[in-house]
Design a protein around this motif. Structure first.
Motif, PDB file in Angstrom:
ATOM      1  N   ALA A 119       6.151  12.644  16.369  1.00 33.23           N
ATOM      2  CA  ALA A 119       5.413  11.393  16.533  1.00 33.23           C
ATOM      3  C   ALA A 119       6.309  10.153  16.473  1.00 33.23           C
ATOM      4  CB  ALA A 119       4.316  11.296  15.481  1.00 33.23           C
ATOM      5  N   LYS A 120       7.266  10.160  15.579  1.00 30.61           N
ATOM      6  CA  LYS A 120       8.066   8.955  15.341  1.00 30.61           C
ATOM      7  C   LYS A 120       8.713   8.376  16.598  1.00 30.61           C
ATOM      8  CE  LYS A 120      11.555   6.869  12.451  1.00 30.61           C
ATOM      9  NZ  LYS A 120      12.363   6.965  11.245  1.00 30.61           N
ATOM     10  N   PRO A 121       9.418   9.171  17.424  1.00 31.27           N
ATOM     11  CA  PRO A 121      10.056   8.574  18.604  1.00 31.27           C
ATOM     12  C   PRO A 121       9.062   8.095  19.666  1.00 31.27           C
ATOM     13  CG  PRO A 121      10.516  10.939  18.504  1.00 31.27           C
ATOM     14  CD  PRO A 121       9.777  10.573  17.257  1.00 31.27           C
ATOM     15  N   MET A 122       7.804   8.522  19.566  1.00 34.81           N
ATOM     16  CA  MET A 122       6.767   8.041  20.488  1.00 34.81           C
ATOM     17  C   MET A 122       6.092   6.793  19.937  1.00 34.81           C
ATOM     18  SD  MET A 122       4.563  11.346  21.628  1.00 34.81           S
ATOM     19  CE  MET A 122       4.105  11.927  20.004  1.00 34.81           C
ATOM     20  N   ILE A 123       5.706   6.867  18.675  1.00 31.33           N
ATOM     21  CA  ILE A 123       4.841   5.847  18.102  1.00 31.33           C
ATOM     22  C   ILE A 123       5.603   4.598  17.661  1.00 31.33           C
ATOM     23  CG2 ILE A 123       3.083   5.366  16.348  1.00 31.33           C
ATOM     24  CD1 ILE A 123       2.298   7.466  18.560  1.00 31.33           C
ATOM     25  N   TYR A 161      -3.196  11.223  26.768  1.00 28.30           N
ATOM     26  CA  TYR A 161      -3.833  10.125  26.044  1.00 28.30           C
ATOM     27  C   TYR A 161      -4.523  10.611  24.767  1.00 28.30           C
ATOM     28  CZ  TYR A 161      -6.695   5.937  25.328  1.00 28.30           C
ATOM     29  OH  TYR A 161      -7.285   4.815  24.798  1.00 28.30           O
ATOM     30  N   ASN A 162      -5.235  11.720  24.841  1.00 25.44           N
ATOM     31  CA  ASN A 162      -5.935  12.246  23.664  1.00 25.44           C
ATOM     32  C   ASN A 162      -4.952  12.646  22.566  1.00 25.44           C
ATOM     33  OD1 ASN A 162      -8.300  11.924  25.140  1.00 25.44           O
ATOM     34  ND2 ASN A 162      -8.357  14.055  25.771  1.00 25.44           N
ATOM     35  N   GLU A 163      -3.844  13.231  22.971  1.00 23.40           N
ATOM     36  CA  GLU A 163      -2.814  13.608  22.008  1.00 23.40           C
ATOM     37  C   GLU A 163      -2.185  12.362  21.384  1.00 23.40           C
ATOM     38  OE1 GLU A 163      -1.423  17.860  23.955  1.00 23.40           O
ATOM     39  OE2 GLU A 163      -0.794  15.987  24.917  1.00 23.40           O
ATOM     40  N   LEU A 164      -1.989  11.332  22.203  1.00 26.30           N
ATOM     41  CA  LEU A 164      -1.486  10.064  21.686  1.00 26.30           C
ATOM     42  C   LEU A 164      -2.431   9.529  20.615  1.00 26.30           C
ATOM     43  CD1 LEU A 164       0.242   7.468  21.636  1.00 26.30           C
ATOM     44  CD2 LEU A 164      -1.181   6.632  23.524  1.00 26.30           C
ATOM     45  N   ALA A 165      -3.726   9.589  20.890  1.00 20.66           N
ATOM     46  CA  ALA A 165      -4.716   9.082  19.933  1.00 20.66           C
ATOM     47  C   ALA A 165      -4.553   9.759  18.578  1.00 20.66           C
ATOM     48  CB  ALA A 165      -6.129   9.295  20.480  1.00 20.66           C
ATOM     49  N   CYS A 166      -4.386  11.045  18.602  1.00 19.24           N
ATOM     50  CA  CYS A 166      -4.245  11.813  17.365  1.00 19.24           C
ATOM     51  C   CYS A 166      -2.936  11.463  16.654  1.00 19.24           C
ATOM     52  CB  CYS A 166      -4.319  13.300  17.683  1.00 19.24           C
ATOM     53  SG  CYS A 166      -4.509  14.334  16.230  1.00 19.24           S
ATOM     54  N   PHE A 167      -1.827  11.515  17.367  1.00 13.96           N
ATOM     55  CA  PHE A 167      -0.531  11.186  16.774  1.00 13.96           C
ATOM     56  C   PHE A 167      -0.517   9.747  16.245  1.00 13.96           C
ATOM     57  CE2 PHE A 167       1.572  14.630  19.397  1.00 13.96           C
ATOM     58  CZ  PHE A 167       2.051  15.355  18.310  1.00 13.96           C
ATOM     59  N   TYR A 168      -1.002   8.814  17.040  1.00 10.40           N
ATOM     60  CA  TYR A 168      -0.993   7.398  16.685  1.00 10.40           C
ATOM     61  C   TYR A 168      -1.772   7.170  15.393  1.00 10.40           C
ATOM     62  CZ  TYR A 168      -1.231   2.314  17.542  1.00 10.40           C
ATOM     63  OH  TYR A 168      -1.116   0.939  17.459  1.00 10.40           O
ATOM     64  N   SER A 169      -3.001   7.670  15.348  1.00 12.19           N
ATOM     65  CA  SER A 169      -3.849   7.458  14.172  1.00 12.19           C
ATOM     66  C   SER A 169      -3.220   8.055  12.923  1.00 12.19           C
ATOM     67  CB  SER A 169      -5.238   8.057  14.393  1.00 12.19           C
ATOM     68  OG  SER A 169      -5.913   7.347  15.403  1.00 12.19           O
ATOM     69  N   LEU A 170      -2.744   9.274  13.023  1.00 14.26           N
ATOM     70  CA  LEU A 170      -2.160   9.934  11.858  1.00 14.26           C
ATOM     71  C   LEU A 170      -0.847   9.279  11.439  1.00 14.26           C
ATOM     72  CD1 LEU A 170      -2.990  13.626  12.748  1.00 14.26           C
ATOM     73  CD2 LEU A 170      -4.027  12.240  10.944  1.00 14.26           C
ATOM     74  N   TYR A 171      -0.071   8.820  12.399  1.00 17.47           N
ATOM     75  CA  TYR A 171       1.204   8.174  12.069  1.00 17.47           C
ATOM     76  C   TYR A 171       0.969   6.816  11.422  1.00 17.47           C
ATOM     77  CZ  TYR A 171       6.092   6.825  12.476  1.00 17.47           C
ATOM     78  OH  TYR A 171       7.390   6.453  12.196  1.00 17.47           O
ATOM     79  N   VAL A 172       0.063   6.038  11.986  1.00 14.95           N
ATOM     80  CA  VAL A 172      -0.185   4.685  11.496  1.00 14.95           C
ATOM     81  C   VAL A 172      -0.948   4.680  10.172  1.00 14.95           C
ATOM     82  CG1 VAL A 172      -1.414   2.524  11.996  1.00 14.95           C
ATOM     83  CG2 VAL A 172      -0.019   3.597  13.765  1.00 14.95           C
ATOM     84  N   GLY A 195      -5.675   0.312  29.209  1.00 12.17           N
ATOM     85  CA  GLY A 195      -5.622   1.692  28.735  1.00 12.17           C
ATOM     86  C   GLY A 195      -4.657   2.544  29.531  1.00 12.17           C
ATOM     87  N   ASN A 196      -4.538   2.248  30.820  1.00 13.48           N
ATOM     88  CA  ASN A 196      -3.614   3.008  31.670  1.00 13.48           C
ATOM     89  C   ASN A 196      -2.165   2.855  31.230  1.00 13.48           C
ATOM     90  OD1 ASN A 196      -5.752   3.915  33.212  1.00 13.48           O
ATOM     91  ND2 ASN A 196      -5.361   2.535  34.924  1.00 13.48           N
ATOM     92  N   VAL A 197      -1.836   1.718  30.638  1.00 14.62           N
ATOM     93  CA  VAL A 197      -0.476   1.511  30.150  1.00 14.62           C
ATOM     94  C   VAL A 197      -0.153   2.545  29.065  1.00 14.62           C
ATOM     95  CG1 VAL A 197       1.064  -0.090  28.932  1.00 14.62           C
ATOM     96  CG2 VAL A 197      -0.449  -0.931  30.743  1.00 14.62           C
ATOM     97  N   TYR A 198      -1.110   2.777  28.170  1.00 13.88           N
ATOM     98  CA  TYR A 198      -0.910   3.791  27.124  1.00 13.88           C
ATOM     99  C   TYR A 198      -0.802   5.186  27.743  1.00 13.88           C
ATOM    100  CZ  TYR A 198      -1.782   0.452  23.391  1.00 13.88           C
ATOM    101  OH  TYR A 198      -1.684  -0.605  22.530  1.00 13.88           O
ATOM    102  N   ASP A 199      -1.630   5.442  28.732  1.00 10.83           N
ATOM    103  CA  ASP A 199      -1.602   6.741  29.397  1.00 10.83           C
ATOM    104  C   ASP A 199      -0.256   6.967  30.082  1.00 10.83           C
ATOM    105  OD1 ASP A 199      -3.064   9.132  29.970  1.00 10.83           O
ATOM    106  OD2 ASP A 199      -3.330   8.432  32.031  1.00 10.83           O
ATOM    107  N   ASP A 200       0.233   5.965  30.793  1.00 14.82           N
ATOM    108  CA  ASP A 200       1.538   6.073  31.457  1.00 14.82           C
ATOM    109  C   ASP A 200       2.670   6.226  30.436  1.00 14.82           C
ATOM    110  OD1 ASP A 200       0.300   5.805  33.911  1.00 14.82           O
ATOM    111  OD2 ASP A 200       0.783   3.672  34.132  1.00 14.82           O
TER     112      ASP A 200
END
Length: 147
Positions: free
Chosen positions: A100-104, A32-43, A18-23
């Motif tokens: 989201a795109k350049p992150m996800i 991390y929480n923002e990633l969760a939201c962007f990731y889910s909505l993007y995917v 999980g720390n890899v995603y956080d980093d």
């Protein structure tokens, strides 16, 4: 550091995973929480707050607050729900997709490559075994507390 307790070793390994995603997400000035939201909505294209919470094991209030902020920033929007009118179905706006795109996209590529390098069959066995162990652990736990 390795413990004699295999549960602690498993816990430590999953935490490091999980720390890899956080980093990773810190490189984009998100958490991390923002990633969760962007990731889910993007995917998934669209989902409810509850789905995001369940997918990422995050508290409802955390995601609710985050979604309100993202709505106010014009990153996500509420779309009509065909079933339960109480559930808010969310989707990324064009502005949200641009962020989201350049992150996800690179993260999805990293995930695919890691699974390929590890081996699809090994990955499926690992997931199956981990899920089976979680069920066993849960049943043992519930039995020990009398439920």
């Amino acid at each position: 550091m390795t413990s004699q307790n295999p549960i602690l070793n498993l816990w430590a390994t999953t935490t490091l995973f999980g720390n890899v995603y956080d980093d990773y997400i810190k490189r984009f000035d998100f958490n991390y929480n923002e990633l969760a939201c962007f990731y889910s909505l993007y995917v998934f294209g669209q989902c409810t707050q509850k789905q995001i919470c369940n997918e990422w094991l995050l508290p409802k209030q955390t995601i609710n607050t985050l979604c309100k902020s993202f709505i106010a920033q014009g990153l996500i929007e509420i779309v009509p729900h065909t079933g339960d009118k109480r559930e808010k179905v969310l989707t990324l706006t064009e502005k949200g997709k641009e962020i989201a795109k350049p992150m996800i996209e690179p993260l999805l590529d990293i995930e695919k490559q890691a699974v390929k390098d590890f081996g699809d069959e090994r990955m499926q066995k690992l997931v199956n075994e981990f899920q089976e162990f979680q069920l066993t652990f849960n049943a043992t736990f519930l039995k020990s507390i009398g439920e």
